[in-house]
Design a protein around this motif. Structure first.
Motif, mmCIF file in Angstrom:
data_model
loop_
_atom_site.group_PDB
_atom_site.id
_atom_site.type_symbol
_atom_site.label_atom_id
_atom_site.label_comp_id
_atom_site.label_asym_id
_atom_site.label_seq_id
_atom_site.Cartn_x
_atom_site.Cartn_y
_atom_site.Cartn_z
ATOM 1 N N GLY A 232 28.681 49.379 48.925
ATOM 2 C CA GLY A 232 28.439 49.818 50.295
ATOM 3 C C GLY A 232 27.948 48.746 51.235
ATOM 4 N N GLU A 233 27.555 47.587 50.705
ATOM 5 C CA GLU A 233 27.016 46.533 51.564
ATOM 6 C C GLU A 233 28.083 45.980 52.499
ATOM 7 O OE1 GLU A 233 24.901 42.109 51.217
ATOM 8 O OE2 GLU A 233 25.254 43.303 49.402
ATOM 9 N N LEU A 234 29.269 45.756 51.976
ATOM 10 C CA LEU A 234 30.350 45.232 52.813
ATOM 11 C C LEU A 234 30.663 46.212 53.938
ATOM 12 C CD1 LEU A 234 32.588 43.126 53.358
ATOM 13 C CD2 LEU A 234 34.006 44.341 51.693
ATOM 14 N N LEU A 235 30.729 47.487 53.610
ATOM 15 C CA LEU A 235 31.032 48.510 54.599
ATOM 16 C C LEU A 235 29.994 48.535 55.714
ATOM 17 C CD1 LEU A 235 32.883 50.919 55.350
ATOM 18 C CD2 LEU A 235 31.389 52.361 53.949
ATOM 19 N N SER A 236 28.746 48.235 55.398
ATOM 20 C CA SER A 236 27.670 48.306 56.397
ATOM 21 C C SER A 236 27.860 47.321 57.542
ATOM 22 C CB SER A 236 26.315 48.061 55.728
ATOM 23 O OG SER A 236 26.164 46.700 55.331
ATOM 24 N N HIS A 237 28.623 46.266 57.318
ATOM 25 C CA HIS A 237 28.865 45.287 58.387
ATOM 26 C C HIS A 237 29.850 45.821 59.432
ATOM 27 C CE1 HIS A 237 26.640 41.899 56.689
ATOM 28 N NE2 HIS A 237 27.092 42.261 55.505
ATOM 29 N N TYR A 238 30.454 46.970 59.171
ATOM 30 C CA TYR A 238 31.481 47.509 60.071
ATOM 31 C C TYR A 238 31.113 48.894 60.592
ATOM 32 C CZ TYR A 238 34.111 43.540 58.449
ATOM 33 O OH TYR A 238 34.500 42.252 58.180
#
Length: 272
Positions: A232-238
């Motif tokens: 979920g960390e990558l998704l949080s940037h978007y």
């Protein structure tokens, strides 16, 4: 240059665990001077550069942003320095998602971040995208050029370290596979903001990252410069973009010659 020096002093100071006060004390100057450097209000006196370089344990060239690194940053440099293509010639499966979501019905500028030996960059060029690509590996860059020449397409490929390289031109598509684990968590927000700022309206990012899971053993490769990502960390940037697709999969891999598994997060996000 001032901007690059400011970022590098801040970055390497933090990597050493130095406060501004500690670095200032080591240099015999005030911490206000360090603050001005890092806020791009002033440049260090040229006579201080050798001492700054010594204390932060980086070369002067690296401090000034003239070279990407002092030591090997990827384990693949030796693997790429052969006639064979380590990853083969078939593009990563995520490449087909680019064709699906943002086909080249007009001139589309695409940036391949960490292109390796060029299999994905050349695939995109063959399918009509205007491709720019970079990698830290000299051998990878040369093989990308060789593959592009063999296929008869143009790929603008150059050497850069994604930790240091920042954009000053816009792209429609950003693509990266299996590379972003080299980015220290402390710098991810700033790096992704740079990529987002230089994405054209309606442009897209196609990124994947390895995530650690307690039920999957660590990979056999010794990656001294790799940093964990969390689900979920990558998704949080978007959070402010349209998420076209996001998934997490367990994939099989034998890149080291030893069969193993990875957990991988994928995000395909559009700037609207």
């Amino acid at each position: 240059m001032m901007s690059q020096v400011a970022k590098n002093i801040y970055r390497y100071r933090k990597e050493k665990g130095f406060t501004q006060e500690k670095l200032a004390h080591s240099l015999g100057i005030t911490h206000q001077a360090i603050s001005k450097w890092e806020n791009e209000q002033a440049m260090p006196d040229i006579t201080l550069l050798p001492e700054i370089s010594k204390i932060l344990e980086v070369s002067i060239d690296k401090l000034l942003g003239y070279v990407s690194h002092d030591k090997q940053i990827t384990i693949y440099e030796k693997a790429y320095a052969t006639q064979d293509y380590y990853w083969g010639f078939q593009p990563h499966s995520d490449c087909y998602k680019v064709l699906e979501y943002i086909p080249p019905i007009r001139k589309m500028k695409l940036l391949d971040i960490g292109c390796g030996e060029g299999r994905n960059a050349v695939f995109f060029a063959r399918n009509g995208y205007d491709v720019t690509a970079f990698d830290i590996s000299d051998a990878g860059i040369e093989k990308t050029k060789r593959l592009a020449d063999h296929v008869g397409v143009e790929v603008n490929v150059f050497k850069a370290d994604l930790l240091d390289f920042r954009l000053n031109t816009h792209f429609d598509i950003f693509f990266s596979s299996g590379v972003l684990h080299y980015v220290n968590p402390e710098y991810r927000k700033e790096l992704f903001q740079n990529y987002k700022d230089y994405t054209n309206p309606d442009g897209m990012h196609f990124f994947n990252v390895f995530v650690q899971k307690p039920f999957i053993p660590p990979p056999p490769e010794n990656e001294p410069n790799a940093h964990d990502w969390k689900s979920g960390e990558l998704l949080s940037h978007y959070h402010d973009w349209l998420i076209e697709d996001s998934s997490e999969d367990i994939i099989d891999c034998d890149s080291s010659g030893v069969p193993h598994k990875h957990a991988m997060n994928r995000v395909m996000a559009r700037k609207v």
